[in-house]
Every structure is written in C-alpha cells, then in structure tokens.
Design a protein around this motif. Structure first.
Motif, short mmCIF file in Angstrom:
data_model
loop_
_atom_site.label_atom_id
_atom_site.label_comp_id
_atom_site.label_asym_id
_atom_site.label_seq_id
_atom_site.Cartn_x
_atom_site.Cartn_y
_atom_site.Cartn_z
N GLY A 157 -32.95 -17.15 -15.57
CA GLY A 157 -34.26 -17.27 -14.92
C GLY A 157 -34.02 -17.34 -13.37
O GLY A 157 -34.90 -18.25 -12.69
N LEU A 158 -33.04 -16.50 -12.67
CA LEU A 158 -33.04 -16.58 -11.21
C LEU A 158 -34.20 -15.87 -10.73
O LEU A 158 -34.72 -14.96 -11.65
CB LEU A 158 -31.70 -15.64 -10.94
CG LEU A 158 -30.42 -16.58 -11.56
CD1 LEU A 158 -29.16 -15.90 -11.14
CD2 LEU A 158 -30.31 -18.17 -11.17
N ASN A 159 -34.39 -16.05 -9.11
CA ASN A 159 -35.43 -15.22 -8.76
C ASN A 159 -34.96 -14.16 -8.59
O ASN A 159 -33.59 -13.62 -8.64
CB ASN A 159 -35.88 -15.85 -7.48
CG ASN A 159 -34.86 -16.16 -6.41
OD1 ASN A 159 -34.05 -15.22 -6.06
ND2 ASN A 159 -34.86 -17.21 -5.96
N GLU A 160 -35.65 -12.93 -8.07
CA GLU A 160 -35.18 -11.62 -7.77
C GLU A 160 -34.17 -11.55 -6.68
O GLU A 160 -33.11 -10.68 -6.89
CB GLU A 160 -36.39 -10.75 -7.50
CG GLU A 160 -35.92 -9.30 -7.34
CD GLU A 160 -37.16 -8.35 -7.07
OE1 GLU A 160 -37.09 -7.14 -6.47
OE2 GLU A 160 -38.22 -8.85 -6.89
N THR A 161 -34.09 -12.32 -5.48
CA THR A 161 -33.31 -12.30 -4.71
C THR A 161 -31.82 -12.48 -5.39
O THR A 161 -30.96 -11.99 -4.83
CB THR A 161 -33.53 -13.07 -3.56
OG1 THR A 161 -34.85 -12.73 -2.89
CG2 THR A 161 -32.54 -13.07 -2.22
N GLN A 162 -31.84 -13.71 -5.82
CA GLN A 162 -30.76 -14.13 -6.45
C GLN A 162 -30.00 -13.15 -7.54
O GLN A 162 -28.70 -13.08 -7.58
CB GLN A 162 -30.96 -15.54 -7.47
CG GLN A 162 -31.14 -16.67 -6.41
CD GLN A 162 -31.66 -17.95 -7.07
OE1 GLN A 162 -32.22 -17.67 -8.17
NE2 GLN A 162 -31.28 -19.15 -6.77
N ARG A 163 -30.95 -12.70 -8.22
CA ARG A 163 -30.29 -11.58 -9.37
C ARG A 163 -29.79 -10.36 -8.84
O ARG A 163 -28.68 -9.98 -8.91
CB ARG A 163 -31.55 -11.17 -10.41
CG ARG A 163 -32.07 -12.16 -11.31
CD ARG A 163 -32.71 -11.51 -12.37
NE ARG A 163 -33.95 -10.62 -11.99
CZ ARG A 163 -34.98 -11.15 -11.72
NH1 ARG A 163 -35.50 -12.33 -11.75
NH2 ARG A 163 -36.19 -10.23 -11.20
N ARG A 164 -30.41 -9.81 -7.65
CA ARG A 164 -29.63 -8.75 -7.13
C ARG A 164 -28.55 -9.10 -6.35
O ARG A 164 -27.51 -8.22 -6.20
CB ARG A 164 -30.91 -8.26 -5.98
CG ARG A 164 -32.06 -7.55 -6.50
CD ARG A 164 -32.95 -7.25 -5.25
NE ARG A 164 -34.17 -6.51 -5.84
CZ ARG A 164 -34.19 -5.16 -5.95
NH1 ARG A 164 -33.25 -4.43 -5.75
NH2 ARG A 164 -35.35 -4.65 -6.46
N ALA A 165 -28.39 -10.39 -5.65
CA ALA A 165 -27.07 -10.84 -4.92
C ALA A 165 -26.02 -11.00 -6.03
O ALA A 165 -25.00 -10.38 -5.83
CB ALA A 165 -27.48 -12.01 -4.30
N VAL A 166 -26.28 -11.45 -7.13
CA VAL A 166 -25.15 -11.67 -8.12
C VAL A 166 -24.75 -10.45 -8.78
O VAL A 166 -23.61 -9.77 -8.91
CB VAL A 166 -25.80 -12.54 -9.16
CG1 VAL A 166 -24.83 -12.68 -10.32
CG2 VAL A 166 -26.07 -14.01 -8.84
#
Length: 212
Positions: free
Chosen positions: A168-177
């Motif tokens: 359930g991460l936000n888009e910025t977090q998902r992209r970074a990971v």
C-alpha cells in the motif's frame, strides 16, 4: 511490412500443425509448452510426435491434410516438406486465423521468433522470417550474455514486486523501491548463490525506502 511484436497466451486455444517431421516437432513442442490444445495432421511422424499422441498430449490424425482440418483452429502451422501441401493449408485458412507457413514468410500472418528463455524471462529475436540463420546467431550471443541466473533473478524480482504492491505504498515509494531492487548487486548475489544475503538486503531496501 513491419510485424507487430507480441507475446500471446495460447492456453486452451485450438492450434493445428500440419506435418509430423522434425520441423513440425519443434513447432508442436513450442505450442505444448504454452498449454495450447494441439491437433496434428500427418501420415507419418517422428518418434517424439508419436509419443505425445500416445500420452494424449496431442490429437493426431495419421492421414493427409484436408481443408476442413483448419476449421476450428485459432493458430495454423504448415510444417511439411511439400510446398504444395503447405500452400493448400494457407489457402484453406480464413482471414481470422493466424497462419505460419515454414520457409514462406510471404504467406505468414505471424512468424515464430528465435527465443532465449530463462525461467519467465523470454528474449525473442525476429528477422521477419527472412533470415533465420541471423536470428539463431543472435540467440547464441544472447544465451552467453544472459546466463541461467536470470531465471532465478526474474522470479526474485517478480516476488518482490508483488510484495511491494501489497504494502500500500504511494507511487513515489513504489517507484523508488522497485528501482533500487533492479540494482546489479541483486543479480550478482543471485548468480553467486547468495540468495539469503540478497533477500535480506531486499527487505532492508523495502524498510528504508518504504517509510512514510
């Protein structure tokens, strides 16, 4: 004419192969790997094709081709060593069917690329049917470049992506990971068999970059 590249899901799709020689055998084997429902028409077959029929993995009609054979097929492959039979198969097909005639790219509505497979990762090379030798040469080069470790690496990345999407991460977090997990160190650990170290580092990346 440029071809449109795509990966097709043929599971449970009806496919017809006309021919039972070694070329046809390769085509049949490729279709079986996708879960397709395969029918083969040929008066004679290789031992492998016979064994598939005996195991009921394919439906085999040991006779010459007749035009009605194509009626229910989504994909039709003409793979005999008789150009007249291959042409007859092509002429029997309708515009709604996908047709491949071996050694006649001008009669094909699709061609079969040379493929490098590493688990779920597939790299396809096509020359539009005009130079299979070049496609095979490039495949050998890619097989050296992308070793067997890419199968495990692809599976690891798929599992990590599913895990990240479930957090359930936000888009910025998902992209970074996900971007960090593509770092070459994870591939190198996979190739070296250091999967425990790789997985621990992946969890650390998720904890660090997935913070609120």
């Amino acid at each position: 004419m440029r071809l449109y590249p795509m990966m097709a899901n043929l599971r449970d799709k009806r496919c017809l192969v006309v021919g039972g020689g070694h070329v046809a055998e390769r085509k049949i084997g490729g279709l079986l790997n996708t879960g397709a429902v395969v029918t083969v028409v040929s008066p004679a077959c290789t031992p492998a094709v016979d064994s598939w029929a005996e195991a009921e993995r394919i439906t085999l009609h040991r006779r010459p081709f007749v035009p009605d054979d194509v009626r229910d097929a989504v994909v039709v492959i003409a793979a005999t060593d008789d150009p007249r039979v291959n042409l007859a198969v092509h002429r029997a097909c309708g515009p709604h069917q996908w047709v491949n005639v071996v050694d006649r790219p001008d009669l094909c509505t699709f061609t079969v690329p040379s493929v490098v497979e590493r688990g779920d990762m597939q790299i396809a090379i096509s020359t539009g049917g005009h130079n299979p030798g070049l496609a095979k040469k490039l495949r050998r080069q890619l097989e050296e470049r992308f070793g067997p470790e890419y199968g495990d690496y692809t599976a690891f990345l798929g599992a990590m992506r599913d895990r990240v999407l479930a957090l359930g991460l936000n888009e910025t977090q998902r992209r970074a990971v996900l971007a960090e997990l593509l770092d070459d160190r994870f591939l190198q650990w996979t190739a070296a068999g250091e999967t425990e170290r790789r997985d621990q580092e992946a969890e650390q990346v998720i904890r660090n970059l997935g913070k609120p």
